[in-house]
Design an enzyme around this catalytic site. Structure first.
Site, PDB file in Angstrom:
ATOM      1  N   LYS A 266       0.846  -1.210   0.000  1.00 40.26           N
ATOM      2  CA  LYS A 266       0.000   0.000   0.000  1.00 40.26           C
ATOM      3  C   LYS A 266       0.878   1.255   0.000  1.00 40.26           C
ATOM      4  O   LYS A 266       1.678   1.464   0.911  1.00 40.26           O
ATOM      5  CB  LYS A 266      -0.917  -0.013   1.229  1.00 40.26           C
ATOM      6  CG  LYS A 266      -1.734   1.265   1.435  1.00 40.26           C
ATOM      7  CD  LYS A 266      -2.644   1.175   2.671  1.00 40.26           C
ATOM      8  CE  LYS A 266      -3.363   2.499   2.941  1.00 40.26           C
ATOM      9  NZ  LYS A 266      -4.167   2.484   4.185  1.00 40.26           N
ATOM     10  N   ASP A 271      -2.838  10.048   3.833  1.00 40.31           N
ATOM     11  CA  ASP A 271      -4.219   9.623   4.051  1.00 40.31           C
ATOM     12  C   ASP A 271      -4.903  10.560   5.036  1.00 40.31           C
ATOM     13  O   ASP A 271      -4.778  10.404   6.246  1.00 40.31           O
ATOM     14  CB  ASP A 271      -4.239   8.177   4.578  1.00 40.31           C
ATOM     15  CG  ASP A 271      -5.654   7.697   4.875  1.00 40.31           C
ATOM     16  OD1 ASP A 271      -6.615   8.359   4.414  1.00 40.31           O
ATOM     17  OD2 ASP A 271      -5.792   6.662   5.555  1.00 40.31           O
ATOM     18  N   LYS A 278     -10.307  12.432   8.756  1.00 41.30           N
ATOM     19  CA  LYS A 278      -9.748  11.983  10.031  1.00 41.30           C
ATOM     20  C   LYS A 278      -9.699  13.156  11.016  1.00 41.30           C
ATOM     21  O   LYS A 278      -9.595  14.307  10.597  1.00 41.30           O
ATOM     22  CB  LYS A 278      -8.307  11.485   9.814  1.00 41.30           C
ATOM     23  CG  LYS A 278      -8.196  10.132   9.164  1.00 41.30           C
ATOM     24  CD  LYS A 278      -6.745   9.675   9.113  1.00 41.30           C
ATOM     25  CE  LYS A 278      -6.613   8.345   8.400  1.00 41.30           C
ATOM     26  NZ  LYS A 278      -7.278   7.224   9.081  1.00 41.30           N
ATOM     27  N   ASP A 289       1.423   6.269   5.602  1.00 45.83           N
ATOM     28  CA  ASP A 289       0.473   5.295   5.054  1.00 45.83           C
ATOM     29  C   ASP A 289       0.995   4.649   3.761  1.00 45.83           C
ATOM     30  O   ASP A 289       0.296   3.882   3.118  1.00 45.83           O
ATOM     31  CB  ASP A 289      -0.884   5.979   4.821  1.00 45.83           C
ATOM     32  CG  ASP A 289      -2.053   5.036   5.019  1.00 45.83           C
ATOM     33  OD1 ASP A 289      -1.844   3.946   5.601  1.00 45.83           O
ATOM     34  OD2 ASP A 289      -3.168   5.373   4.572  1.00 45.83           O
ATOM     35  N   ASP A 348     -12.476   6.683   4.300  1.00 39.27           N
ATOM     36  CA  ASP A 348     -11.198   6.481   4.981  1.00 39.27           C
ATOM     37  C   ASP A 348     -10.734   5.019   4.888  1.00 39.27           C
ATOM     38  O   ASP A 348      -9.593   4.707   5.217  1.00 39.27           O
ATOM     39  CB  ASP A 348     -11.322   6.923   6.447  1.00 39.27           C
ATOM     40  CG  ASP A 348      -9.973   7.158   7.107  1.00 39.27           C
ATOM     41  OD1 ASP A 348      -8.953   7.172   6.386  1.00 39.27           O
ATOM     42  OD2 ASP A 348      -9.946   7.318   8.344  1.00 39.27           O
ATOM     43  N   GLU A 350      -9.654   3.461   2.452  1.00 39.02           N
ATOM     44  CA  GLU A 350      -9.209   3.605   1.062  1.00 39.02           C
ATOM     45  C   GLU A 350      -8.117   2.616   0.678  1.00 39.02           C
ATOM     46  O   GLU A 350      -7.934   2.324  -0.496  1.00 39.02           O
ATOM     47  CB  GLU A 350      -8.707   5.041   0.823  1.00 39.02           C
ATOM     48  CG  GLU A 350      -7.250   5.316   1.223  1.00 39.02           C
ATOM     49  CD  GLU A 350      -6.956   5.093   2.704  1.00 39.02           C
ATOM     50  OE1 GLU A 350      -7.893   5.176   3.513  1.00 39.02           O
ATOM     51  OE2 GLU A 350      -5.788   4.819   3.045  1.00 39.02           O
ATOM     52  N   ARG A 352      -7.846  -0.578   1.103  1.00 43.22           N
ATOM     53  CA  ARG A 352      -8.378  -1.785   0.438  1.00 43.22           C
ATOM     54  C   ARG A 352      -8.867  -1.464  -0.957  1.00 43.22           C
ATOM     55  O   ARG A 352      -8.868  -2.315  -1.837  1.00 43.22           O
ATOM     56  CB  ARG A 352      -9.477  -2.398   1.327  1.00 43.22           C
ATOM     57  CG  ARG A 352     -10.635  -1.494   1.584  1.00 43.22           C
ATOM     58  CD  ARG A 352     -11.465  -1.932   2.792  1.00 43.22           C
ATOM     59  NE  ARG A 352     -10.866  -1.538   4.058  1.00 43.22           N
ATOM     60  CZ  ARG A 352     -11.392  -1.792   5.250  1.00 43.22           C
ATOM     61  NH1 ARG A 352     -12.520  -2.461   5.345  1.00 43.22           N
ATOM     62  NH2 ARG A 352     -10.786  -1.405   6.348  1.00 43.22           N
TER      63      ARG A 352
HETATM   64  N1  BES Z   1      -4.285   4.185   7.024  1.00 46.34           N
HETATM   65  C1  BES Z   1      -5.419   3.933   7.822  1.00 46.34           C
HETATM   66  C2  BES Z   1      -5.132   2.917   8.942  1.00 46.34           C
HETATM   67  C3  BES Z   1      -4.305   3.430  10.074  1.00 46.34           C
HETATM   68  C4  BES Z   1      -4.831   4.301  10.994  1.00 46.34           C
HETATM   69  C5  BES Z   1      -3.014   2.987  10.212  1.00 46.34           C
HETATM   70  C6  BES Z   1      -4.039   4.750  12.044  1.00 46.34           C
HETATM   71  C7  BES Z   1      -2.236   3.413  11.275  1.00 46.34           C
HETATM   72  C8  BES Z   1      -2.750   4.312  12.179  1.00 46.34           C
HETATM   73  C9  BES Z   1      -6.552   3.383   6.977  1.00 46.34           C
HETATM   74  O1  BES Z   1      -6.632   3.896   5.694  1.00 46.34           O
HETATM   75  C10 BES Z   1      -7.808   3.727   7.672  1.00 46.34           C
HETATM   76  O2  BES Z   1      -8.107   4.881   7.764  1.00 46.34           O
HETATM   77  N2  BES Z   1      -8.534   2.720   8.134  1.00 46.34           N
HETATM   78  C11 BES Z   1      -9.732   2.929   8.834  1.00 46.34           C
HETATM   79  C12 BES Z   1     -10.728   1.883   8.378  1.00 46.34           C
HETATM   80  C13 BES Z   1     -12.112   2.103   8.908  1.00 46.34           C
HETATM   81  C14 BES Z   1     -12.697   3.340   8.299  1.00 46.34           C
HETATM   82  C15 BES Z   1     -12.939   0.884   8.576  1.00 46.34           C
HETATM   83  C16 BES Z   1      -9.442   2.784  10.333  1.00 46.34           C
HETATM   84  O3  BES Z   1      -8.674   1.907  10.710  1.00 46.34           O
HETATM   85  O4  BES Z   1      -9.978   3.580  11.110  1.00 46.34           O
HETATM   86 ZN    ZN Z   2      -4.926   4.569   4.858  1.00 44.62          ZN
HETATM   87 MN    MN Z   3      -7.742   5.690   5.632  1.00 45.58          MN
END
Ligand code: BES
Ligand code: ZN
Ligand code: MN
Length: 497
Positions: A266, A271, A278, A289, A348, A350, A352
Site C-alpha cells: 500500500k 491519508d 480523520k 500510510d 477512509d 481507502e 483496500r
Molecule cells: N491508514 C489507515 C489505517 C491506520 C490508521 C493505520 C491509524 C495506522 C494508524 C486506513 O486507511 C484507515 O483509515 N482505516 C480505517 C478503516 C475504517 C474506516 C474501517 C481505520 O482503521 O480507522
Molecule cells: Zn490509509
Molecule cells: Mn484511511
C-alpha cells in the site's frame, strides 16, 4: 558498511573499539577471557569490585586499556549464561550499537561468539551486522547543515573459525543488506507527503531499477489504469491533484520459468481520510500510510543487493486520499478491475480500495505466492500494539512460513482468522460488497475484503499499522517488516523448502 571476517585472536585484532560480552554469573565470553588475561585481569577486577554486573544490555566503555590492541573496549552485559535467548542477545546488541559514539569508525564485534539458545553463529552474525549497521541511520536531510551529525561507523569485523569464515561472511553481508534496505525504507517513509508523492515514488522506483541489471521498472499512469478498469483505485485518487501511479519492480534472478514471489505494498503517500475526514491529532503520521509500499521497495533493494537466485515482483499502488469536490462520497459505488462493485461507506477505508485492483493486476504474473503489506487498519494497533504485525490469508503454509521468518528475524507476526463468519459484515444493500465491516474485528474484515480479490492464488496479508513507525518522541519509520520479508525470501532462495 564494510565487513571483515577473520579468525585473528581478539588480543591481536586491531580496531578502534572491541565489543565483548560478559555474563551475569561472572563468566566471561572467550574473547573477554583472552583480553582479561592479556590486560592484567582488568575485567575480572571490575566484576569483583561490582562495577560490572553483566545484566542484560548493561555497558561500560573503557579507554586506553594497557596492552589492548584496540583504543577502546566496550563491555556488554549478556545476562545469565544459561538464559541467553535471542531477545536478550538483541538487547545486548542494541545497547552496544547505542554506545558506539560518533567518532568510532570501525569496531570488532565479539558478541557473536557466544551461544544463543537454538541459534548458530551465522544467525548471531546476521543480527549483529543488521543492528550495528542500522544504528548509523539518521534522517537529517531536511534539517539545516549545522544540525547534522552522523555516525562514522564504516567497518565491522566479526570473528569466525577457519572452517566457517565463508558462511559467517555471507551472514554479515545479509545482515548489512537488511539494514541498508531498512534505511532505504525509512528514508522514503520519513519524507513528508509534499515531497514523497506517488510521482516521487515512481521516480524512485526507476532509479532503483537502474542499480541492478536484473531489475526493471514499469509505471502505469491513471489513463493506463483506467484502460484496465481499475475503477476502485482511481476513485481514491480522484480527490487528489497528484496523479496515482501503479509501480511494478520486476527482479529476475531465477530461471525463466520459475514462478515469481509477488509483493504488493500500500503506497498511500498521505491519508487524510477523504470526505470521511480523520481527526487532526497525529494526522501528520498519515504520511506513513505508504510504509507497506516502502517495505516492498526495501525488499527489492535487498534482493537485488544479495543477487538472490529467484524471481521477485514488487507492485506498489500509490495515491493520496484527500477531501475534495471530486473525492469519493460515502455511498458512492465503484466497479473494481475484477468487475465486482463496491459501496464506499467510509472514504477512509481507502487502502483496500487501491489494493484490490493491484491484487487483481498481479494475477497476470502467475505468482507462486502473493503477499500484500499495508498500514491498513487502526484496529490492528488495538489488537496487537506495536509488537507484532497481523498476518492473515488463504494459504496456511504461506502464513506459517511468514510467521517463522518473522520469529527468526525478531520481526514477529501473529495470525488472525479469515473465517467466513466475518465475511457477513461486508454485506451491502446496493453493491456486491461494502468497503467497511463495522467496528468489530476491523483488521479481519479488511482482510476479508481483500480475500475477495485473491481467490486465484496463494495469498497472505500483513497489516503493519502498528509496527511500521513509532509515534511520540521517537517518531520515525522502523523499516519493518523488511527483516521478516528478506528472511522469507532467503529461505526460498537457499532453504530446504
Ligand atoms: N491508514 C489507515 C489505517 C491506520 C490508521 C493505520 C491509524 C495506522 C494508524 C486506513 O486507511 C484507515 O483509515 N482505516 C480505517 C478503516 C475504517 C474506516 C474501517 C481505520 O482503521 O480507522
Ligand atoms: Zn490509509
Ligand atoms: Mn484511511
Amino acid at each position: 558498511m564494510e565487513f571483515e571476517v577473520n579468525s585473528i585472536d581478539a588480543t591481536k585484532q586491531l580496531s578502534s573499539c572491541h565489543i565483548i560480552g560478559i555474563f551475569e554469573d561472572g563468566e566471561l565470553s572467550p574473547s573477554a577471557t583472552a583480553i582479561d588475561s592479556k590486560c592484567n585481569n582488568i575485567i575480572s577486577n571490575l566484576i569483583s569490585q561490582k562495577d560490572l554486573e553483566g545484566k542484560p544490555g548493561q555497558c561500560l566503555m573503557l579507554h586506553n586499556v594497557p596492552d589492548l590492541s584496540s583504543s577502546r573496549l566496550l563491555i556488554i552485559g549478556l545476562g545469565k549464561k544459561e538464559k541467553l535467548k535471542d531477545k536478550v542477545f538483541i538487547k545486548a546488541l542494541s545497547a552496544a550499537a547505542a554506545a558506539i559514539n560518533e567518532n568510532i569508525e570501525d569496531v570488532a564485534c565479539y558478541l557473536t561468539e557466544v551461544e544463543v539458545a537454538e541459534k548458530d553463529i551465522d544467525w548471531n552474525t546476521r543480527q549483529a551486522s543488521q543492528i550495528l549497521t542500522a544504528s548509523t541511520y539518521k534522517f537529517d536531510q531536511l534539517k539545516s547543515d549545522d544540525d547534522k551529525t552522523s555516525k562514522a561507523l564504516g567497518k565491522i569485523t566479526f570473528p569466525a573459525s577457519d572452517t566457517n569464515t565463508e558462511t559467517v561472511a555471507l551472514a554479515a553481508k545479509q545482515g548489512g543488506a537488511i539494514a541498508d534496505a531498512m534505511s532505504y525504507v525509512k528514508d522514503l517513509a520519513n519524507l513528508p507527503g509534499n515531497i514523497c508523492t506517488p510521482t516521487y515514488l515512481a521516480d524512485k522506483a526507476k532509479e532503483l531499477a537502474k542499480s541492478s541489471k536484473q531489475l526493471t521498472c514499469k509505471v502505469l499512469n491513471e489513463s493506463e489504469m483506467a484502460k484496465l478498469g481499475m475503477g476502485s483505485l482511481l476513485s481514491v485518487s480522484k480527490g487528489s491533484r497528484e496523479e496515482a501511479k501503479l509501480i511494478t519492480l520486476n527482479y529476475k534472478g531465477g530461471t525463466k520459468n520459475a514462478k515469481p514471489y509477488v509483493f504488493v505494498g500500500k503506497g498511500l503517500t498521505f491519508d487524510a481520510g477523504g470526505i470521511s475526514l480523520k481527526p487532526p491529532a497525529q494526522m501528520d503520521e498519515m504520511k506513513y500510510d505508504m510504509c507497506g509500499g516502502a517495505s516492498v521497495f526495501g525488499l527489492i533493494h535487498a534482493v537485488a543487493a544479495l543477487e538472490l537466485p529467484i524471481n521477485v515482483i514488487g507492485v506498489i499502488p500509490s495515491s493520496e486520499n484527500l477531501p475534495d469536490g471530486q473525492a469519493n462520497k460515502p455511498g458512492d459505488i465503484v466497479t473494481s478491475m475484477a468487475g465486482k462493485t463496491i459501496e464506499i461507506l467510509n472514504t477512509d477505508a481507502e487502502g483496500r480500495l487501491i489494493l484490490c485492483d493491484a491484487l487483481s493486476y498481479v494475477e497476470k504474473f502467475k505468482p507462486e505466492i502473493v503477499v500484500d503489506i499495508a498500514t491498513l487498519t487502526g484496529a490492528c494497533i488495538i489488537a496487537l500494539g506495536n509488537v507484532a504485525q497481523a498476518v492473515i490469508g488463504n494459504d496456511q503454509d504461506l502464513i506459517d512460513q511468514l510467521i517463522e521468518s518473522g520469529t527468526q528475524a525478531c520481526d514477529p507476526a501473529w495470525q488472525l482468522p479469515l473465517w467466513d463468519e466475518y465475511q457477513e459484515q461486508l454485506k451491502s444493500n446496493f453493491a456486491d460488497m461494502a468497503n467497511i465491516g463495522g467496528k468489530e474485528a476491523g483488521t479481519v474484515t479488511a482482510a476479508c475484503f481483500l480475500s475477495r480479490f485473491t481467490e486465484d492464488y496463494n495469498w497472505a496479508h500483513l497489516d503493519i499499522a502498528g509496527t511500521a513507525w513509532k509515534s511520540g518522541k521517537e517518531k520515525g519509520a522502523t523499516g519493518r517488516p523488511v527483516p521478516l520479508l528478506v528472511n522469507y525470501l532467503l529461505d526460498k532462495a537457499y532453504g530446504n523448502d
